[in-house]
Design an enzyme around this catalytic site. Structure first.
Site, PDB file in Angstrom:
ATOM      1  CG  ASN A   1      -1.918   1.131   1.228  1.00  0.00           C
ATOM      2  OD1 ASN A   1      -1.632   2.260   0.846  1.00  0.00           O
ATOM      3  ND2 ASN A   1      -3.135   0.836   1.666  1.00  0.00           N
TER       4      ASN A   1
ATOM      5  CB  THR B   1      -0.114   2.404   4.820  1.00  0.00           C
ATOM      6  OG1 THR B   1       0.169   1.309   3.944  1.00  0.00           O
ATOM      7  CG2 THR B   1      -1.620   2.582   4.910  1.00  0.00           C
TER       8      THR B   1
ATOM      9  N   GLY C   1      10.116  -5.114   4.139  1.00  0.00           N
ATOM     10  CA  GLY C   1       9.819  -4.510   5.441  1.00  0.00           C
ATOM     11  C   GLY C   1      10.298  -3.081   5.505  1.00  0.00           C
TER      12      GLY C   1
ATOM     13  CD  GLU D   1      12.833  -1.513  13.196  1.00  0.00           C
ATOM     14  OE1 GLU D   1      13.508  -1.282  14.201  1.00  0.00           O
ATOM     15  OE2 GLU D   1      12.567  -2.661  12.801  1.00  0.00           O
TER      16      GLU D   1
END
Length: 727
Positions: free
Chosen positions: A621, A624, A691, A694
């Site tokens: 997405n 987001t 991912g 971070e």
């Protein structure tokens, strides 16, 4: 794909913006009471006397728990490699079970009252006397006492290739530099809060946690009850960033208090109590030494760090993690050393290790580029490795830094700058541009899910994962919608409850890939079941097949909640984890471009423009994900320019434990942030997801420092970059 890759709105957006979402401190139970902590005022010693009479006399006070009258509590479990949940304790202290004090701020009593006001008033009246023991609390003074950190598979102490020190001594061009970063504290919007309710030996806890399943395991062990008797609910968490990863005293003592009085207890930490009882980021002292030939080829890379842990806990910070992988140096030495202090143990904070490690490494690379007269991007690309530099064997599962630098430089206008320091000006403002590489390792964790397809066409995904504001439920609905070929609107996701199938912790950026892999697996099993059903009953389409079979729904499950099932789940994770670690280096990466303006008279520094380009594999997405990236960059700007926990080197007390004195960026500090993604799937990761939680905080500190040098001609190697360092 009709859902994956689309910038869909968050499924929880409405309840959050209207105030309908209930957080940990917003759940009411009949007979609810309120608790407040009393903190120690010494760093090490023993309590000789506790004066609680005045506190007990406050109207509404029910009791004051101390080590003299608190119920028994089992000690924190010791970590084991095969059970990651046991790494979950913030400290090793068994709270209120002895008169010993281990850090300034440790809870020494809990006041329980009918109202929160009465609890706070009474807590301020508790007074302790101590027998004080000499403590070590000054990090800078303890530098000489640093020791190599204990080695283990999760936190290795370092690595080496060749003889980096000898190569450094022989290199035509060398730099040997020292960088420091201060302690940082967590400041999530939602304060740490717990609502604890006992019903016999069954426990229900509402908590602001980012590790629901590990949290449940820990509470069961500490209170000596079966894990199945503990239910943890955290459907909404107002920010965490690592501070809500571990189990801290507030949660344990709220549960202990509820057991002691036989009534529900709510404990909400004040902002100061968060600083004094919840770990933050360790300070660091780093050495980066680079040796190169005149063409910029690195012949030596040395990166060592000193960080701290507490005498009663804390984790070694992998500060040199990225330095093993980013540059093709012929000789490499990375090492982590630690000192143990009588302070609250440190803990994980967004991109632990890499956030501060990239500051030192990427600043040093910029310094080397200036020394050689080579463009900083060109120097990096000349040292871009084809395989993992430290062993020369492992391949990168996905590495597109060349593409990220190319796109970022174009979007930022990098090559339009005058490379000479202090050469660009706009009125009273000195203008500078800086760049740095972003890097964060990627991993996956076990995740159990169920997916149910009903005859009305609706889909229910169930998994006890965490939603901390990143849109986790939204992206899992997108994944399920495309896996089953149904509209996004047909999918509902249940999460944030330990009664659901076990979800992974939201720490280390694994959650989307981990849960997504299990969702896809469950959806594939569903489709196989429906295909078999269709052969018997006929019908085309899910709804028709179920109606013909007269079946209200069909469900598929991945993973098991039994003890043996959980052991199998850990094996399902650890076996491929170990195997893949021998084959691949997996990481999210990116490039940070920064423009600053520095007042030539006052040293005031403003970040005026930002461009970030990231390779996080497939982007589920983009809306987001871009929000995640911007949030990380904002956090990195705090690290670069403002954040610093000040600890009294005499007493160990935090001197700025509030947002009045600990400065974080506000809206006026943040420029427009241009975020782009390469959106290229990693073929070795579930759904190609790497991912992105971070990586965007990494490289930010260096990009700002490099831009400040370009603007002013002054190198700042000690964060934060405050105006006094530029005058």
């Amino acid at each position: 794909m009709t859902a994956i890759g689309k910038p869909l709105d968050r499924v929880d957006g409405n309840v959050k913006t209207t105030g309908a979402a209930r957080f940990a401190a917003e759940h009411f139970y009949p007979g609810l009471t309120h608790a407040a902590l009393v903190h120690s005022t010494v760093s090490r010693g023993r309590i000789t006397t506790l004066h609680t009479d005045k506190a007990r006399a406050v109207p509404g006070v029910i009791t004051v728990l101390t080590h003299l009258n608190a119920p028994a509590l089992k000690p924190a479990p010791k970590p084991r490699l095969l059970n990651l949940a046991l790494w979950f304790s913030g400290t090793s202290v068994n709270y209120l079970q002895s008169d010993e004090v281990h850090w300034e701020g440790e809870p020494i009593a809990v006041v329980i009252a009918e109202t929160s006001a009465a609890a706070r008033e009474a807590a301020a009246l508790v007074h302790a006397e101590y027998s004080v023991v000499n403590s070590v609390v000054d990090f800078a003074a303890a530098e000489e006492d640093a020791q190599p950190q204990p080695n283990n598979p999760i936190f290795p102490r370092g690595a080496k290739k060749g003889d980096a020190e000898a190569a450094l001594a022989a290199a035509p061009v060398t730099l040997d530099l020292r960088y420091t970063t201060p302690p940082h504290n967590h400041n999530a919007l939602e304060l740490h809060a717990t609502t604890a309710v006992w019903d016999g030996d069954r426990l229900t806890v509402h908590d602001a946690t980012q590790s629901i399943d590990w949290f449940r395991t820990h509470l069961a062990l500490r209170f000596g009850i079966p894990m199945t008797n503990v239910r943890v609910l955290a459907p909404f968490v107002g920010g965490a960033f690592g501070g809500k990863f571990a189990m801290w005293p507030g949660t344990v003592l709220a549960v202990l208090a509820a057991r002691a009085i036989g009534r529900p207890v709510r404990l909400v930490l004040s902002r100061e109590a968060v600083y004094r009882t919840v770990g933050g980021r360790t300070p660091s002292i780093q050495r980066v030494a680079l040796g190169a030939d005149r063409a910029g080829k690195l012949t030596a890379l040395v990166h060592t760090s000193i960080t701290r842990t507490g005498r009663v806990g804390g984790y070694s910070e992998p500060v040199t993690s990225q330095s093993q992988h980013l540059y093709a140096a012929e000789n490499i030495l990375v090492r982590h050393d630690v000192v143990q202090l009588d302070l609250l143990p440190n803990t994980f904070m967004r991109a632990p290790g890499e956030a501060i490690g990239t500051f030192a490494l990427e600043s040093a690379i910029d310094e080397l580029a200036c020394e050689l007269g080579i463009d900083p991007i060109e120097l990096r690309l000349r040292n871009e490795p084809a395989v993992n530099p430290i062993d020369g064997k492992k391949k990168f599962s996905h590495r597109m830094l060349y593409e990220a630098y190319t796109l970022g430089a174009e979007r930022f206008g990098w090559y339009e700058r005058n490379p000479q320091p202090r050469s660009m000006r706009d009125g009273r403002w000195l203008v500078g541009m800086g760049v740095a590489t972003a890097y964060h390792p990627a991993l996956t964790l076990p995740a159990n899910v169920t997916v149910r397809l009903s005859a009305d066409g609706s889909v229910l995904v169930r998994c006890g994962f965490q939603e901390m504001g990143m849109g986790a439920a939204t992206v899992q609905a997108q994944i399920a919608a495309d896996a089953l070929g149904v509209p996004f609107e047909a999918v509902r996701v249940e999460y944030g409850d330990s009664a659901l199938p076990m979800g992974p912790t939201a720490g280390g950026s694994p959650q989307t890939a981990s849960v997504g892999a299990s969702v896809v697996q469950a959806c594939e099993e569903l489709k196989r079941s429906l295909k078999i059903m269709a052969r018997k009953t006929g019908g085309e389409g899910y709804e028709a097949i179920l109606r013909r079979a007269n079946v209200p729904h069909v469900e598929a499950r991945v993973g098991s909640e039994t003890r043996l099932g959980r052991i199998a789940g850990r094996a399902r994770f650890l076996v491929p984890f170990g195997r893949d670690n021998q084959r691949w280096v997996r990481a999210a990466s990116g490039v940070q471009f920064c423009e600053v303006r520095v007042d030539a008279e006052t040293g005031e520094t403003r970040v005026s423009r930002w461009v970030g380009v990231f390779d996080i594999g497939r982007v589920i997405n983009p809306k987001t994900a871009a929000s995640q990236m911007r949030g990380g960059i904002v956090m990195g700007l705090g690290l670069a320019l403002a954040e610093e926990t000040l600890i009294d080197p005499r007493t160990g007390r935090i001197m700025n434990p509030s947002l009045a004195e600990y400065h974080v960026p506000v809206h006026a500090d943040i420029p427009p942030i241009d975020v782009s993604f390469l959106d290229d799937p990693d073929p070795t990761m579930p759904l190609g997801i790497v991912g992105g939680g971070e990586v965007s905080v990494t490289g930010v500190g260096a990009a700002v420092a490099n831009a400040v040098y370009h603007a002013t001609g002054k190198r700042v190697r000690d964060l934060p970059i405050t105006l006094d360092k530029l005058l």
